[in-house]
Design a protein around this motif. Structure first.
Motif, PDB file in Angstrom:
ATOM      1  N   ARG A 226       0.798  -1.228   0.000  1.00  0.00           N
ATOM      2  CA  ARG A 226       0.000   0.000   0.000  1.00  0.00           C
ATOM      3  C   ARG A 226       0.832   1.280   0.000  1.00  0.00           C
ATOM      4  NH1 ARG A 226      -3.147  -0.562   5.037  1.00  0.00           N
ATOM      5  NH2 ARG A 226      -1.259  -1.709   5.598  1.00  0.00           N
ATOM      6  N   GLY A 227       2.075   1.214   0.488  1.00  0.00           N
ATOM      7  CA  GLY A 227       2.930   2.398   0.508  1.00  0.00           C
ATOM      8  C   GLY A 227       3.256   2.950  -0.862  1.00  0.00           C
ATOM      9  N   VAL A 228       3.070   2.122  -1.902  1.00  0.00           N
ATOM     10  CA  VAL A 228       3.431   2.557  -3.262  1.00  0.00           C
ATOM     11  C   VAL A 228       2.229   3.081  -4.048  1.00  0.00           C
ATOM     12  CG1 VAL A 228       3.164   0.395  -4.577  1.00  0.00           C
ATOM     13  CG2 VAL A 228       5.089   1.914  -5.073  1.00  0.00           C
ATOM     14  N   ARG A 229       1.018   2.982  -3.472  1.00  0.00           N
ATOM     15  CA  ARG A 229      -0.158   3.505  -4.181  1.00  0.00           C
ATOM     16  C   ARG A 229      -0.016   5.023  -4.320  1.00  0.00           C
ATOM     17  NH1 ARG A 229      -5.125   0.809  -0.896  1.00  0.00           N
ATOM     18  NH2 ARG A 229      -4.295   2.306   0.599  1.00  0.00           N
ATOM     19  N   GLY A 230      -0.095   5.510  -5.525  1.00  0.00           N
ATOM     20  CA  GLY A 230       0.098   6.938  -5.751  1.00  0.00           C
ATOM     21  C   GLY A 230       1.529   7.384  -5.511  1.00  0.00           C
ATOM     22  N   ASN A 231       2.445   6.429  -5.425  1.00  0.00           N
ATOM     23  CA  ASN A 231       3.836   6.767  -5.107  1.00  0.00           C
ATOM     24  C   ASN A 231       4.822   5.775  -5.723  1.00  0.00           C
ATOM     25  OD1 ASN A 231       6.073   7.942  -3.946  1.00  0.00           O
ATOM     26  ND2 ASN A 231       5.742   7.062  -1.920  1.00  0.00           N
ATOM     27  N   PRO A 232       4.806   5.612  -7.060  1.00  0.00           N
ATOM     28  CA  PRO A 232       5.753   4.672  -7.672  1.00  0.00           C
ATOM     29  C   PRO A 232       7.212   5.084  -7.464  1.00  0.00           C
ATOM     30  CG  PRO A 232       4.525   5.877  -9.364  1.00  0.00           C
ATOM     31  CD  PRO A 232       3.894   6.206  -8.055  1.00  0.00           C
ATOM     32  N   THR A 284      -5.664   9.062  -8.748  1.00  0.00           N
ATOM     33  CA  THR A 284      -5.437  10.502  -8.604  1.00  0.00           C
ATOM     34  C   THR A 284      -5.577  10.919  -7.139  1.00  0.00           C
ATOM     35  OG1 THR A 284      -6.268  10.857 -10.844  1.00  0.00           O
ATOM     36  CG2 THR A 284      -6.164  12.786  -9.420  1.00  0.00           C
ATOM     37  N   ALA A 285      -6.539  10.335  -6.446  1.00  0.00           N
ATOM     38  CA  ALA A 285      -6.718  10.630  -5.012  1.00  0.00           C
ATOM     39  C   ALA A 285      -5.479  10.209  -4.225  1.00  0.00           C
ATOM     40  CB  ALA A 285      -7.955   9.919  -4.482  1.00  0.00           C
TER      41      ALA A 285
END
Length: 319
Positions: A226-232, A284-285
């Motif tokens: 989950r730490g990489v969602r919106g944060n590749p 996007t969120a």
């Protein structure tokens, strides 16, 4: 570097399989940012067995993203091994068996993390699947089903004895889902008891937590969910920190905007505008969490239906 069976990874950072997140467009972005292995969304072995049309899109693999791990879930050793054989020609490098999913409709079918309650069935599934194909087989498990049944070490030893090439341990029970704190000590215990590579999973959200997980558990690989969602960017940040001790600055508003647009274009390319842009709403969120005006942007993004309106919205709010 990490070796799983005959597959050599460039580094030991692995994208976790996440339903509705680790689709082809997102995996391509994580690959660009330096992920050593990409895990696909889990696919039901039974659904492939009965030719469910929706599974085809889930199994699409692009040559640019390899090496890729394809994850199957199911509880019938025969179906699991037959499907492994049937799909082996596809361009994935590693086959992963899901024994960690906590979702009720999976668990109520005695699949996912429910398998941890049945060591005998775990042995049958892994043994038959390993025998069925030449590609390396890995297994993803949890700490246990609940606090009264913490058996990750026992299950890990069975998985190793059944011929698996590596094991992923998420330091939470099924009962915890994704809440509370991941227990990294259980990862350390598994690492001490098996000789195949152990990949640690749970609560890696930045470079410091990645290093801490490695130091505290001795794990061979680090799986990031989950730490990489919106944060590749997290993959490149962790690689820099582990290899050179450098803490990279967080992406700027402009870089976030560019990444969202690149992600959206990949969504449209592979899924068409109608589905692709609707799926971009949640991404996007995630990308904009913590940005100025992000609450207003998130409410507006749920109304967009095409790429142009997404770009216009980003231009308006991400300045």
């Amino acid at each position: 570097m990490l070796k799983i069976g005959n597959v050599e990874l460039k580094n030991n950072l692995i994208l976790a399989p996440m339903a509705g997140v680790t689709d082809l467009p997102f995996r391509l972005l994580c690959k660009q940012q330096g992920a050593g292995l990409l895990c696909m969304e889990m696919v039901s072995a039974k659904a492939i067995y009965y030719n469910n049309k929706n599974t085809e899109a889930l199994m699409e693999i692009h040559e640019e993203e390899c090496p890729v791990s394809l994850q199957l879930f199911g509880s019938d050793p025969y179906i699991m091994s037959e499907i492994a054989k049937r799909i082996e020609e596809r361009p994935f490098s590693i086959l992963d068996i899901n024994m960690g999913c906590p979702v009720p409709k999976v668990v109520n079918n005695q699949e996912g993390s429910a398998l941890m309650k049945d060591p005998k069935l775990v042995k049958e599934i892994v043994t038959q699947t390993v025998k069925a194909i030449k590609k390396p087989v890995t297994v993803k498990i949890r700490k246990g089903f609940d606090e009264n049944n913490i058996n990750a070490v026992e299950i890990a030893k069975i998985i190793e004895d059944s011929g698996a090439a590596a094991i992923v341990v998420h330091g939470r029970t099924r009962e915890q889902y994704y809440s509370g704190k991941a227990d990294w000590d259980i990862i350390r215990q598994v690492k001490e008891k098996v000789s195949i590579p152990v990949i640690g999973n749970g609560d890696v959200v930045d470079p410091q937590s990645a290093l801490k997980l490695k130091q505290e558990t001795g794990c061979d690989g680090i799986m990031i969910g989950r730490g990489v969602r919106g944060n590749p960017w997290l993959f490149s940040q962790i690689n820099e920190y582990l290899q050179r001790g450098v803490l990279v600055e967080q992406p700027t508003i402009q870089q976030i905007k560019e990444m969202i647009i690149e992600h959206a274009k990949l969504q449209v390319k592979y899924k068409g505008e109608y589905i692709g842009i609707r799926e971009m709403r949640k991404h996007t969120a995630w990308y904009t969490a913590g940005c100025p005006h992000s609450a207003r942007l998130r409410s507006k993004v749920n109304e967009i239906e095409n790429l142009d309106s997404l770009v216009s919205l980003l231009d308006e709010y991400l300045v």
